[in-house]
Design a protein around this motif. Structure first.
Motif, short mmCIF file in Angstrom:
data_model
loop_
_atom_site.label_atom_id
_atom_site.label_comp_id
_atom_site.label_asym_id
_atom_site.label_seq_id
_atom_site.Cartn_x
_atom_site.Cartn_y
_atom_site.Cartn_z
N ASP A 108 -4.98 32.82 61.53
CA ASP A 108 -4.02 32.94 62.64
C ASP A 108 -2.76 33.68 62.21
O ASP A 108 -2.20 34.46 62.97
N SER A 109 -2.34 33.45 60.98
CA SER A 109 -1.09 34.03 60.50
C SER A 109 -1.13 35.56 60.40
O SER A 109 -0.09 36.20 60.32
N ARG A 110 -2.33 36.15 60.43
CA ARG A 110 -2.44 37.61 60.30
C ARG A 110 -2.75 38.30 61.62
O ARG A 110 -2.73 39.53 61.69
N VAL A 111 -3.07 37.56 62.67
CA VAL A 111 -3.53 38.16 63.92
C VAL A 111 -2.52 39.16 64.48
O VAL A 111 -2.87 40.31 64.76
N ASP A 112 -1.28 38.76 64.65
CA ASP A 112 -0.27 39.66 65.25
C ASP A 112 -0.05 40.89 64.39
O ASP A 112 0.05 42.01 64.91
N GLU A 113 0.02 40.71 63.08
CA GLU A 113 0.22 41.84 62.17
C GLU A 113 -0.95 42.81 62.25
O GLU A 113 -0.77 44.02 62.30
N LEU B 20 -5.87 44.67 72.61
CA LEU B 20 -6.38 44.54 71.24
C LEU B 20 -6.26 43.11 70.72
O LEU B 20 -7.11 42.66 69.95
N LEU B 21 -5.23 42.38 71.16
CA LEU B 21 -5.12 40.97 70.79
C LEU B 21 -6.31 40.20 71.37
O LEU B 21 -6.93 39.39 70.67
N GLU B 22 -6.64 40.48 72.62
CA GLU B 22 -7.78 39.83 73.27
C GLU B 22 -9.08 40.17 72.54
O GLU B 22 -9.92 39.29 72.30
#
Length: 170
Positions: free
Chosen positions: A117-122, A143-145
């Protein structure tokens, strides 16, 4: 006209290639059409765009052989070997018209499943910057989806000891 990519999981290649003309990602079940746990990922091809996400997740340089999908359908053993054989195929041959089904490797599945989870946004932020999105940027949140959908699909495939496949249709 565009190319559609549905990523889905299946128990084996035979199950993955069943009824190859049917889409894999459907919002509502269609009578007579097999239902797959799938992610609709228009524009996210398994070779370049997904490959770049895999490179980012692994913190390695991107290369064309990073994903290494294996063709499941149409069967490689029946593919035309010469230009003469290609030209002799009927116009509606799946070798000419598709669809195609590719199996992703276990290491690609495991890379996607292991994204914390900690890397998803990056990763989404870095993925948005690839050259392929320079002229046609994906919509906000797309792209997040896709990343979270693929990660969840990969985690479920891993739990069930299944592989991920990509259904490709023009």
């Amino acid at each position: 006209m565009g190319v559609f990519y549905d990523y889905y999981r299946a128990a084996n290649r035979q199950a993955a290639a069943e009824n190859p003309d049917d889409p894999r990602a459907v919002e509502k079940p269609i009578p007579g059409v097999a239902t797959f746990d799938a992610v609709e990922a228009k524009w996210i091809d398994p070779y370049v765009i997904l490959g770049q996400l895999i490179a980012l997740a692994r913190d390695v340089p991107y290369s064309l052989d990073l994903v290494r999908p294996v063709t499941v359908y149409p069967p490689p053993e029946g593919a035309p070997a010469t230009m003469e054989e290609w030209e002799a195929l009927p116009d509606d041959s799946p070798y000419k018209e598709g669809p195609g089904i590719e199996e992703l490797s276990a290491d690609v599945r495991d890379t996607l499943a292991g994204i914390p989870d900690s890397r998803v946004d990056e990763l989404v932020e870095r993925w948005e910057q690839i050259e392929e999105f320079a002229y046609v940027p994906p919509g906000a949140g797309y792209l997040l989806e896709i990343l979270t959908g693929l990660r969840g699909l990969a985690q479920r495939a891993q739990e069930e000891e299944q592989m991920i496949y990509c259904w490709i249709c023009i």
